[in-house]
Structure formats: C-alpha cells, structure tokens
Design an enzyme around this catalytic site. Structure first.
Site, PDB file in Angstrom:
ATOM      1  N   LYS A  10       0.960  -1.170  -0.045  1.00 51.85           N
ATOM      2  CA  LYS A  10      -0.066  -0.051  -0.153  1.00 51.85           C
ATOM      3  C   LYS A  10       0.710   1.257  -0.044  1.00 51.85           C
ATOM      4  O   LYS A  10       1.957   1.290   0.926  1.00 51.85           O
ATOM      5  CB  LYS A  10      -0.659   0.056   1.386  1.00 51.85           C
ATOM      6  CG  LYS A  10      -1.775   1.433   1.588  1.00 51.85           C
ATOM      7  CD  LYS A  10      -2.688   1.319   2.647  1.00 51.85           C
ATOM      8  CE  LYS A  10      -1.556   1.305   3.990  1.00 51.85           C
ATOM      9  NZ  LYS A  10      -1.011   2.741   4.219  1.00 51.85           N
ATOM     10  N   PRO A  89       9.686  -5.023   3.379  1.00 51.62           N
ATOM     11  CA  PRO A  89      10.512  -4.713   4.983  1.00 51.62           C
ATOM     12  C   PRO A  89       9.500  -4.444   5.890  1.00 51.62           C
ATOM     13  O   PRO A  89       8.441  -3.922   5.604  1.00 51.62           O
ATOM     14  CB  PRO A  89      11.295  -3.494   4.476  1.00 51.62           C
ATOM     15  CG  PRO A  89      11.322  -3.307   2.831  1.00 51.62           C
ATOM     16  CD  PRO A  89       9.797  -3.963   2.470  1.00 51.62           C
ATOM     17  N   SER A  92       7.619  -0.301   7.641  1.00 50.66           N
ATOM     18  CA  SER A  92       8.044   0.442   6.275  1.00 50.66           C
ATOM     19  C   SER A  92       7.311   1.389   5.676  1.00 50.66           C
ATOM     20  O   SER A  92       7.543   2.218   4.790  1.00 50.66           O
ATOM     21  CB  SER A  92       8.719  -0.482   5.149  1.00 50.66           C
ATOM     22  OG  SER A  92       7.528  -1.218   4.607  1.00 50.66           O
ATOM     23  N   GLY A  93       6.070   1.531   6.210  1.00 49.08           N
ATOM     24  CA  GLY A  93       4.924   2.621   5.502  1.00 49.08           C
ATOM     25  C   GLY A  93       4.194   1.962   4.361  1.00 49.08           C
ATOM     26  O   GLY A  93       3.773   2.913   3.550  1.00 49.08           O
ATOM     27  N   GLY A  95       2.187  -0.537   4.735  1.00 49.20           N
ATOM     28  CA  GLY A  95       0.912  -1.431   5.210  1.00 49.20           C
ATOM     29  C   GLY A  95       1.271  -2.797   5.106  1.00 49.20           C
ATOM     30  O   GLY A  95       0.340  -3.802   4.969  1.00 49.20           O
ATOM     31  N   GLY A  96       2.445  -3.192   5.396  1.00 48.56           N
ATOM     32  CA  GLY A  96       2.807  -4.694   5.349  1.00 48.56           C
ATOM     33  C   GLY A  96       1.842  -5.614   6.142  1.00 48.56           C
ATOM     34  O   GLY A  96       1.201  -6.746   5.705  1.00 48.56           O
ATOM     35  N   GLY A  97       1.830  -5.451   7.467  1.00 45.88           N
ATOM     36  CA  GLY A  97       0.920  -6.213   8.440  1.00 45.88           C
ATOM     37  C   GLY A  97      -0.626  -6.237   7.953  1.00 45.88           C
ATOM     38  O   GLY A  97      -1.186  -7.198   8.211  1.00 45.88           O
ATOM     39  N   SER A  98      -0.962  -4.992   7.530  1.00 48.59           N
ATOM     40  CA  SER A  98      -2.274  -4.830   7.315  1.00 48.59           C
ATOM     41  C   SER A  98      -2.456  -5.668   5.797  1.00 48.59           C
ATOM     42  O   SER A  98      -3.676  -6.229   5.780  1.00 48.59           O
ATOM     43  CB  SER A  98      -2.432  -3.304   6.883  1.00 48.59           C
ATOM     44  OG  SER A  98      -2.299  -2.698   8.442  1.00 48.59           O
ATOM     45  N   ASP A 127      -5.609   0.315   8.684  1.00 44.85           N
ATOM     46  CA  ASP A 127      -5.313   0.056   7.300  1.00 44.85           C
ATOM     47  C   ASP A 127      -5.978  -1.302   6.735  1.00 44.85           C
ATOM     48  O   ASP A 127      -5.978  -1.333   5.376  1.00 44.85           O
ATOM     49  CB  ASP A 127      -3.692   0.231   7.114  1.00 44.85           C
ATOM     50  CG  ASP A 127      -3.211   1.540   7.327  1.00 44.85           C
ATOM     51  OD1 ASP A 127      -3.879   2.623   6.973  1.00 44.85           O
ATOM     52  OD2 ASP A 127      -1.974   1.571   7.316  1.00 44.85           O
TER      53      ASP A 127
END
Length: 276
Positions: A10, A89, A92-93, A95-98, A127
C-alpha cells in the site's frame, strides 16, 4: 485445497493529518494506491491456526497471536495452516502487516469462510479495510471512511533504507495535527504526468516528523529526486519507504537499477499501480 493470495504493498500518495480524536486516534485524509510488489499468503484448512514465515524479511516476524495474520485468521473463524512469504520490509510505511491480514481474510473466504466485511476488518487496524479492497481509494477518518477513486497508471521506484520506523514515534514529532484536508472534489487526471503535477500541491504531513526520527529518509528522498526522468519524490505513510513517480514503466525500471547499484544496502524496487 490450498489457496494463494497476493498481498500488495500500500502506497500513501498523500497523507494529510487533519485532527486527533479524544481517544488518541489521528484523523487522516489520504490517497492510497496498491502496487504490483508485495507479500504472499498461502493457506489451507487445518484443525488449528498456525503460521510459518519465509522470505527475505522473515527474520524477527512473530508467528504467534501478536501477528495480524493470526488475528485475521481468528476473525475469519476458519482454522488454517498459513504460510507468509515476507518480501516487504517491516515497519516500512507500506502497510505490510495490514495487507497480509487482508490477504488472510481473502484466503479464508476462498476456503469457505463467511467473508469478513471492511467494517469488521477495522477491528484489526485502521489500514486493513482499505487493504481488503486493494484498489485506489481515498481514505478518511481513522480508516473507516473509504471511497474508490480513479487514478491513471502510475510507475514508480520504491526505496526503503532498511530501517524500521515506529509510527507512534513519528506521530509524537508531529507538531500541528489540524492540517487542511485534500480538496473535496479530486481532479480527473488524464495521465501520470498530470497526477504528479497535482501531487506537488499536496502533502505527507508525516514526512518531516519521520525525517526527525530517521534522518536517512532525507538521503533517500534526495537520491530519488536526482534520478533521470523523475517527476516527483515523496515518502509513503509514516516511512521510511519513499517513492518517485515516472512517466513510463521502463524509465522507473532503469532508475531502480541505477539506484540499487549505487546503494546496495537499500531495498529498491520498481513497481506499477494495480488497476481498479
């Protein structure tokens, strides 16, 4: 049966912080897009929920109930054996986990669970509802107010200096929290060049606070701004990932190769936005 679901990164093309509620949540007005790089969820029905993490950023990723993937599996109500190929990463801004949680909800639905609505998905984080839709969106409020927007195809270079950023720490550095939102009515952009030109009039209110926390972000933005054929460089979300827009995909690919060669310690990818 095993299903695979792509979890796209994202990108917050804009991020205007317009207020803060009494409960501490910040109110945002953000233009969000999703790109063709990200993580991947693999899932199959099992007796109990379990999670295995692989990929270049697997180290340190929890596999217990603290991981949003496991929380999403519980919310979906279908026990699954889940694999997460972690290619974004951490912190990292992007939205990886989301986006991983949203992909888990989609996997559960493909395996027979009742689909989780975006309203219910908000319980997993601000998110997750927009990641569940995974298309260009204007996201307002704390993430619950989302509306589709029409964007031209955007081609970009993404750079992360491999430094995790704490979102709460960035917000602590934000001095003004009642900034102006985006215009009520967004333009109709004919192409990526027109969009980049408009983007110069908008903001990421967390960019300056994030640089205070992680000064390397300034170096990344400078390096992106100096690339050939670049239209604009900005930070995504609360950082530290930054993006630069280009008119053509091949120009973005050439720029990414140049930047990666000169900065092999950075995570660098060329990407294009996913269609609506």
């Amino acid at each position: 049966m095993t299903v695979k679901v792509f979890a796209p990164a994202k990108i917050n093309l804009t991020l205007h912080v317009t207020g803060q509620r009494e409960d501490g949540y910040h109110v945002l007005d953000s233009l969000v897009a999703f790109v063709d790089t990200g993580d991947q969820i693999t899932a199959s029905v099992a007796e109990d929920n379990s999670l295995t993490v692989t990929g270049p950023f697997a180290d340190g990723v929890p596999t217990d109930g603290s991981n949003l993937v496991m929380q999403a599996a519980r919310l979906a109500g279908l026990p699954m054996q889940i694999g997460l190929d972690k290619r974004l990463p951490p912190s990292s801004g992007m939205g990886g986990g989301s986006t991983d949680a949203a992909a888990t909800l989609k996997a559960a639905a493909r395996l027979g669970a009742d689909p989780v609505t975006p309203e219910r998905a908000l319980a997993l984080g601000a998110d997750v509802p927009v990641c569940l839709r995974a298309k260009p969106m204007r996201m307002r409020g704390i993430g619950e107010d989302v509306h589709p927007v029409t964007l031209p195809a955007l081609h970009m270079v993404l750079v992360n200096p491999r430094i995790a950023v704490s979102t709460p720490e960035v917000f602590k550095q934000l001095q003004v929290k009642d900034n102006d939102p985006m215009p009520v009515d967004l333009p109709q952009w004919p192409d990526g060049v027109a969009f980049a030109d408009w983007l110069t009039t908008q903001r990421n209110d967390l960019q300056r606070p994030a640089i205070t926390v992680v000064p390397e972000i300034a170096a990344v933005l400078t390096a992106l701004a100096l690339l050939p054929e670049v239209l604009i460089a900005r930070m995504s979300g609360s950082g530290a990932t930054c993006f630069a827009l280009f008119e053509h995909r091949d120009a973005a690919a050439r720029a990414a190769a140049q930047l990666s060669e000169g900065n092999p310690w950075w995570w660098v990818k060329s990407a294009s936005t996913l269609p609506a």
